[in-house]
Design an enzyme around this catalytic site. Sequence first.
Site, mmCIF file in Angstrom:
data_model
loop_
_atom_site.group_PDB
_atom_site.id
_atom_site.type_symbol
_atom_site.label_atom_id
_atom_site.label_comp_id
_atom_site.label_asym_id
_atom_site.label_seq_id
_atom_site.Cartn_x
_atom_site.Cartn_y
_atom_site.Cartn_z
ATOM 1 N N LYS A 101 42.445 18.909 79.418
ATOM 2 C CA LYS A 101 42.762 17.549 78.940
ATOM 3 C C LYS A 101 41.509 16.709 78.760
ATOM 4 C CE LYS A 101 47.636 17.449 79.659
ATOM 5 N NZ LYS A 101 48.775 17.152 80.513
ATOM 6 N N ARG A 137 49.995 24.118 85.202
ATOM 7 C CA ARG A 137 50.299 24.380 83.780
ATOM 8 C C ARG A 137 48.952 24.524 83.065
ATOM 9 N NH1 ARG A 137 51.002 21.819 79.017
ATOM 10 N NH2 ARG A 137 52.735 22.490 77.735
HETATM 11 N N1 HH2 Z 1 51.148 18.363 79.208
HETATM 12 C C1 HH2 Z 1 51.374 18.650 77.915
HETATM 13 C C2 HH2 Z 1 52.628 19.103 77.479
HETATM 14 N N2 HH2 Z 1 53.626 19.299 78.357
HETATM 15 N N3 HH2 Z 1 54.425 19.252 80.575
HETATM 16 C C3 HH2 Z 1 54.237 18.984 81.863
HETATM 17 N N4 HH2 Z 1 55.216 19.170 82.753
HETATM 18 N N5 HH2 Z 1 53.028 18.512 82.332
HETATM 19 C C4 HH2 Z 1 51.974 18.292 81.505
HETATM 20 O O1 HH2 Z 1 50.912 17.840 81.983
HETATM 21 C C5 HH2 Z 1 52.157 18.557 80.112
HETATM 22 C C6 HH2 Z 1 53.426 19.048 79.671
HETATM 23 C C7 HH2 Z 1 50.266 18.454 76.930
HETATM 24 O O2 HH2 Z 1 49.515 19.618 76.833
HETATM 25 P P1 HH2 Z 1 49.701 20.730 75.695
HETATM 26 O O3 HH2 Z 1 51.062 21.315 75.736
HETATM 27 O O4 HH2 Z 1 48.600 21.705 75.811
HETATM 28 O O5 HH2 Z 1 49.465 19.946 74.343
HETATM 29 P P2 HH2 Z 1 50.430 19.349 73.242
HETATM 30 O O6 HH2 Z 1 51.361 18.382 73.900
HETATM 31 O O7 HH2 Z 1 49.489 18.708 72.264
HETATM 32 O O8 HH2 Z 1 51.215 20.482 72.638
#
Ligand code: HH2
Length: 257
Positions: free
Chosen positions: A202, A238
């Site tokens: 992040k 995660r």
């Molecule tokens: N962060 C993201 C998405 N889903 N779910 C939980 N429970 N906790 C988190 O910190 C979290 C999440 C954002 O990360 P990412 O999926 O890599 O990116 P994007 O939302 O751009 O797909």
Amino acid sequence: MGVINVTPDSFSDGGVNFDPDVAADSARRMLDEGAAIVDVGGESTRPGARAVSSDVELRRVVPVLEALEGLPLSIDTSKSQVAARALELGAELVNDVTALRGDPELSGIVAEHGAYLCLMHMQGEPGTMQDDPRYEDVVAEVARFLDERLTFAVSQGIREQSICLDPGIGFGKTVEHNFELLRRLEELTALGRPLLVGISRKSSLGKIMGDADAKTGTTAASVGAAVLAYERGASIFRVHDVREHVEALAAARAVTR
Ligand code: HH2
């Protein structure tokens, strides 16, 4: 928990796993590397992201879930239609970044399937959440929110034992808010449920390295933060880089034991 974003626009792996065969291969690799579960998502929730419809989300995730049938999967969605289909296809956990505030039908779907559920804190909505996030006391406010959402989920027939909580790193929070949450994580473990932390790659991790406009952080920085979150009581991580986290957390566990 390995992360597979079947999206063109996710902040760190957008486009990488947009092809279902590539996504399924990535998920299998993560499980081989030691992930306990893989979180499959079809909508980016990065700051500024645009929401997509259930149809678009289903079109993205269903082929991947079908290819991975029988493997331990989580569905990263706030939509009841997407969750229902994923649970039918064998997903075990619903990861809802709105903590059951996005779709009134979602709690019933989770309860009916007896699925696991992750309730995450978010201030605002992805489109605008990073505009000017403010708290009097970020940790106290996140704790109060998660406690209230936990009570709500249980009132909807979801077993408390099936629920984990997540402070929502980067969701309506400044760099300082994010690190204060990690620093004082024990105030959240006091809620009595397993804590999931998602700080992998992040932007806060890039910003503390001196790049004020960073959109991502490095794997090494992600691992460093995860290890200290582990020491403060987090139990689910995660992450995008599974092998590195599994190795580092195995070492951290050996030290703390
Ligand atoms: N962060 C993201 C998405 N889903 N779910 C939980 N429970 N906790 C988190 O910190 C979290 C999440 C954002 O990360 P990412 O999926 O890599 O990116 P994007 O939302 O751009 O797909």
